[in-house]
Design an enzyme around this catalytic site. Structure first.
Site, mmCIF file in Angstrom:
data_model
loop_
_atom_site.group_PDB
_atom_site.id
_atom_site.type_symbol
_atom_site.label_atom_id
_atom_site.label_comp_id
_atom_site.label_asym_id
_atom_site.label_seq_id
_atom_site.Cartn_x
_atom_site.Cartn_y
_atom_site.Cartn_z
ATOM 1 N N LYS A 31 0.844 -1.208 0.000
ATOM 2 C CA LYS A 31 0.000 0.000 0.000
ATOM 3 C C LYS A 31 0.872 1.248 0.000
ATOM 4 O O LYS A 31 0.450 2.321 0.434
ATOM 5 C CB LYS A 31 -0.933 -0.004 1.215
ATOM 6 C CG LYS A 31 -1.962 -1.133 1.196
ATOM 7 C CD LYS A 31 -3.029 -0.911 0.134
ATOM 8 C CE LYS A 31 -4.060 -2.037 0.140
ATOM 9 N NZ LYS A 31 -5.014 -1.912 -0.986
ATOM 10 N N ARG A 32 2.095 1.075 -0.484
ATOM 11 C CA ARG A 32 3.035 2.198 -0.625
ATOM 12 C C ARG A 32 3.254 2.915 0.715
ATOM 13 O O ARG A 32 3.374 4.135 0.784
ATOM 14 C CB ARG A 32 2.567 3.198 -1.687
ATOM 15 C CG ARG A 32 2.240 2.600 -3.050
ATOM 16 C CD ARG A 32 3.292 1.601 -3.527
ATOM 17 N NE ARG A 32 3.043 1.140 -4.882
ATOM 18 C CZ ARG A 32 2.855 -0.147 -5.227
ATOM 19 N NH1 ARG A 32 2.898 -1.103 -4.311
ATOM 20 N NH2 ARG A 32 2.667 -0.472 -6.494
ATOM 21 N N LEU A 70 -1.542 9.603 4.168
ATOM 22 C CA LEU A 70 -2.700 9.035 4.864
ATOM 23 C C LEU A 70 -3.330 7.908 4.054
ATOM 24 O O LEU A 70 -3.502 8.035 2.829
ATOM 25 C CB LEU A 70 -3.736 10.151 5.061
ATOM 26 C CG LEU A 70 -5.120 9.728 5.523
ATOM 27 C CD1 LEU A 70 -5.081 9.200 6.953
ATOM 28 C CD2 LEU A 70 -6.087 10.901 5.435
ATOM 29 N N LEU A 72 -6.145 6.659 2.615
ATOM 30 C CA LEU A 72 -7.384 7.368 2.297
ATOM 31 C C LEU A 72 -8.619 6.517 2.569
ATOM 32 O O LEU A 72 -9.705 7.058 2.776
ATOM 33 C CB LEU A 72 -7.342 7.841 0.837
ATOM 34 C CG LEU A 72 -6.272 8.915 0.567
ATOM 35 C CD1 LEU A 72 -6.084 9.124 -0.930
ATOM 36 C CD2 LEU A 72 -6.635 10.234 1.239
ATOM 37 N N GLY A 115 0.668 12.974 4.117
ATOM 38 C CA GLY A 115 1.105 12.658 5.478
ATOM 39 C C GLY A 115 2.506 12.075 5.534
ATOM 40 O O GLY A 115 3.166 12.145 6.573
ATOM 41 N N GLU A 118 4.567 15.052 5.781
ATOM 42 C CA GLU A 118 4.420 15.587 7.141
ATOM 43 C C GLU A 118 5.277 14.788 8.121
ATOM 44 O O GLU A 118 5.907 15.353 9.024
ATOM 45 C CB GLU A 118 2.948 15.542 7.577
ATOM 46 C CG GLU A 118 2.057 16.480 6.778
ATOM 47 C CD GLU A 118 0.623 16.446 7.284
ATOM 48 O OE1 GLU A 118 0.292 17.271 8.143
ATOM 49 O OE2 GLU A 118 -0.165 15.597 6.811
ATOM 50 N N GLU A 138 -3.378 16.609 -0.699
ATOM 51 C CA GLU A 138 -4.583 16.934 0.073
ATOM 52 C C GLU A 138 -5.446 17.952 -0.681
ATOM 53 O O GLU A 138 -6.675 17.867 -0.678
ATOM 54 C CB GLU A 138 -4.196 17.533 1.437
ATOM 55 C CG GLU A 138 -3.636 16.546 2.428
ATOM 56 C CD GLU A 138 -2.112 16.395 2.345
ATOM 57 O OE1 GLU A 138 -1.524 16.707 1.290
ATOM 58 O OE2 GLU A 138 -1.524 15.944 3.346
ATOM 59 N N ARG A 141 -7.435 16.207 -3.130
ATOM 60 C CA ARG A 141 -8.376 15.216 -2.563
ATOM 61 C C ARG A 141 -9.512 15.895 -1.815
ATOM 62 O O ARG A 141 -10.355 15.235 -1.216
ATOM 63 C CB ARG A 141 -7.648 14.272 -1.593
ATOM 64 C CG ARG A 141 -6.406 13.613 -2.144
ATOM 65 C CD ARG A 141 -6.689 12.380 -2.991
ATOM 66 N NE ARG A 141 -5.430 11.832 -3.480
ATOM 67 C CZ ARG A 141 -5.121 11.655 -4.749
ATOM 68 N NH1 ARG A 141 -5.994 11.984 -5.697
ATOM 69 N NH2 ARG A 141 -3.952 11.163 -5.111
ATOM 70 N N GLY A 146 -3.313 17.273 8.084
ATOM 71 C CA GLY A 146 -3.826 17.016 9.432
ATOM 72 C C GLY A 146 -2.778 16.429 10.354
ATOM 73 O O GLY A 146 -3.058 16.113 11.506
HETATM 74 C C1 1HE Z 1 -3.256 3.761 -1.142
HETATM 75 C C2 1HE Z 1 -2.662 5.029 -0.981
HETATM 76 C C3 1HE Z 1 -3.224 5.888 -0.004
HETATM 77 C C4 1HE Z 1 -1.592 3.995 -2.541
HETATM 78 N N1 1HE Z 1 -4.277 5.451 0.708
HETATM 79 N N2 1HE Z 1 -4.288 3.369 -0.404
HETATM 80 N N3 1HE Z 1 -2.064 10.428 -0.551
HETATM 81 C C5 1HE Z 1 -2.261 10.502 -1.873
HETATM 82 O O1 1HE Z 1 -3.184 11.108 -2.363
HETATM 83 C C6 1HE Z 1 -1.307 9.676 -2.712
HETATM 84 C C7 1HE Z 1 -2.054 8.508 -3.328
HETATM 85 N N4 1HE Z 1 -1.155 7.515 -3.926
HETATM 86 C C8 1HE Z 1 -0.546 7.708 -5.114
HETATM 87 O O2 1HE Z 1 -0.585 8.748 -5.726
HETATM 88 C C9 1HE Z 1 0.213 6.538 -5.660
HETATM 89 O O3 1HE Z 1 -0.268 5.342 -5.018
HETATM 90 C C10 1HE Z 1 1.765 6.592 -5.444
HETATM 91 C C11 1HE Z 1 2.359 7.691 -6.348
HETATM 92 C C12 1HE Z 1 2.123 6.870 -3.994
HETATM 93 C C13 1HE Z 1 2.391 5.227 -5.815
HETATM 94 O O4 1HE Z 1 1.986 4.855 -7.107
HETATM 95 P P1 1HE Z 1 2.146 3.322 -7.565
HETATM 96 O O5 1HE Z 1 1.735 3.256 -9.013
HETATM 97 O O6 1HE Z 1 3.499 2.815 -7.211
HETATM 98 O O7 1HE Z 1 1.115 2.481 -6.653
HETATM 99 P P2 1HE Z 1 -0.477 2.338 -6.789
HETATM 100 O O8 1HE Z 1 -0.795 1.268 -7.786
HETATM 101 O O9 1HE Z 1 -1.134 3.646 -6.973
HETATM 102 O O10 1HE Z 1 -0.887 1.845 -5.321
HETATM 103 C C14 1HE Z 1 -0.651 0.522 -4.869
HETATM 104 C C15 1HE Z 1 -1.718 0.197 -3.840
HETATM 105 O O11 1HE Z 1 -1.625 1.087 -2.739
HETATM 106 C C16 1HE Z 1 -3.140 0.409 -4.410
HETATM 107 O O12 1HE Z 1 -3.987 -0.515 -3.750
HETATM 108 P P3 1HE Z 1 -4.431 -1.882 -4.482
HETATM 109 O O13 1HE Z 1 -5.317 -2.540 -3.477
HETATM 110 O O14 1HE Z 1 -5.134 -1.443 -5.738
HETATM 111 O O15 1HE Z 1 -3.158 -2.650 -4.767
HETATM 112 C C17 1HE Z 1 -3.475 1.798 -3.941
HETATM 113 O O16 1HE Z 1 -4.871 2.032 -3.839
HETATM 114 C C18 1HE Z 1 -2.837 1.811 -2.557
HETATM 115 N N5 1HE Z 1 -2.551 3.145 -2.103
HETATM 116 N N6 1HE Z 1 -1.650 5.146 -1.863
HETATM 117 C C19 1HE Z 1 -4.769 4.215 0.495
HETATM 118 N N7 1HE Z 1 -2.726 7.095 0.232
HETATM 119 C C20 1HE Z 1 -3.090 13.451 8.410
HETATM 120 S S1 1HE Z 1 -3.646 14.140 7.021
HETATM 121 C C21 1HE Z 1 -2.676 13.606 5.724
HETATM 122 C C22 1HE Z 1 -3.484 13.696 4.473
HETATM 123 C C23 1HE Z 1 -2.846 12.993 3.323
HETATM 124 O O17 1HE Z 1 -1.832 12.356 3.446
HETATM 125 S S2 1HE Z 1 -3.667 13.132 1.862
HETATM 126 C C24 1HE Z 1 -2.606 12.440 0.671
HETATM 127 C C25 1HE Z 1 -2.931 10.992 0.437
#
Ligand code: 1HE
Length: 265
Positions: A31-32, A70, A72, A115, A118, A138, A141, A146
């Site tokens: 889940k990265r 985070l 999500l 996060g 962060e 964020e 999204r 946070g």
């Molecule tokens: C996830 C998450 C996640 C991956 N929550 N499941 N963060 C983001 O908005 C970043 C979202 N993630 C991405 O943009 C990409 O996943 C990456 C650039 C980090 C990596 O890409 P990649 O191609 O290597 O991996 P992938 O195929 O996108 O993800 C692999 C799996 O991890 C996949 O699940 P699967 O069940 O389909 O295998 C994804 O859904 C899962 N995954 N990132 C949940 N973030 C305290 S407040 C803080 C607020 C925030 O941090 S908001 C920013 C959230």
């Protein structure tokens, strides 16, 4: 595989003690290294329970990315009270890192986003591989930082750049992040962990009171008013100087037994 190594068992956060340093690994590569409650609680527990012999720590991530931020999937069903509690949980955990007992070095690679960024910014020294990229998705999204990001990031990179990152979804590369303060070092792919451990060992060798002053007093002095800062500095420098460790280090220099300051090119 770069800084990460193969996952060990099912633990989302794995801590290994290597002499006087602790190496804490985010261990959810499928889940990265997205940060669910288990990971945040695991980080808090790891940093609150470091054995006494540990004098510095390293954080890094398994797999191809440091952290996707985070998890999500945990946010979708949360109500207002739950969301406040959730953010406060992150604050407690990251405070356990930033204002814990020991200095912390992060080794980051791949995604260092939301996060995850962060978290990196709650550590004291950051080493980034050339593969690292930084973003605050964020904004895209529909949410807000946070995990203390609005407190820590403006102090590192300025309000304006943080605002621009979140408004536009800007992704910065490792070299760019180095130039404006996300990292203190940039290493080739696969080398950040070794560099972070080297730095942590060096930090562990500092006098304890100096490290205490740096991680506990300096940020408070920088946040506070000048008059209180000068007073705190006078007290802190005297407390550090009064220690036998300081006296023996000063004597070593005067007797030509200590290293001179030398540039490291
Ligand atoms: C996830 C998450 C996640 C991956 N929550 N499941 N963060 C983001 O908005 C970043 C979202 N993630 C991405 O943009 C990409 O996943 C990456 C650039 C980090 C990596 O890409 P990649 O191609 O290597 O991996 P992938 O195929 O996108 O993800 C692999 C799996 O991890 C996949 O699940 P699967 O069940 O389909 O295998 C994804 O859904 C899962 N995954 N990132 C949940 N973030 C305290 S407040 C803080 C607020 C925030 O941090 S908001 C920013 C959230």
């Amino acid at each position: 595989m770069s800084a990460g190594t193969a996952p060990v068992g099912d633990a989302v956060v794995v801590t290994q003690i290597e002499g006087d340093i602790a190496v804490v690994r985010l261990n959810r590569p499928a889940k990265r290294n997205a940060l669910n409650d288990q990971a945040i609680l695991g980080l808090e527990a790891a940093f609150r329970s470091l054995p006494g012999q540990v004098k510095a720590a390293v954080i890094h991530g398994s797999g191809e990315h440091f952290s996707a931020g985070l998890d999500l999937s945990e946010l979708v069903e949360v109500d207002l009270n739950g969301a406040i509690e959730h953010s406060r949980l992150w604050h407690r955990a990251f405070e356990a890192i930033e204002f814990g007992r020991v200095p912390v070095v992060s080794a980051v690679h791949g995604a260092v986003v939301g996060g995850g960024l962060e978290l990196a910014c709650a550590t004291h020294v950051r080493v980034a591989e050339t593969s690292a990229f930084y973003a605050l998705p964020e904004g895209q999204r529909g949410i807000f930082v946070g995990g203390g990001g609005s407190v820590r990031l403006p102090r590192l990179i300025g309000v304006s750049r943080m605002m621009e990152m979140m408004l536009t979804g800007r992704v910065y590369r490792a070299e760019e992040g180095y130039n404006f303060g996300f990292s203190h070092y940039v290493t080739p792919v696969g080398e950040s962990l070794a560099k972070a451990k080297e730095l942590a060992r060096k930090i562990a060798g500092n006098a304890g009171r100096t490290n205490f002053a740096l991680i506990q007093a300096l940020p408070r002095i920088a946040d506070g008013d000048r008059a209180a800062g000068y007073l705190m500095e006078a007290l802190m420098s005297s407390i550090a100087q009064d220690d036998a460790e300081a006296k023996s280090r000063l004597r070593a220099f005067l007797e030509k037994r200590a290293d001179k300051v030398a540039p490291q090119f």
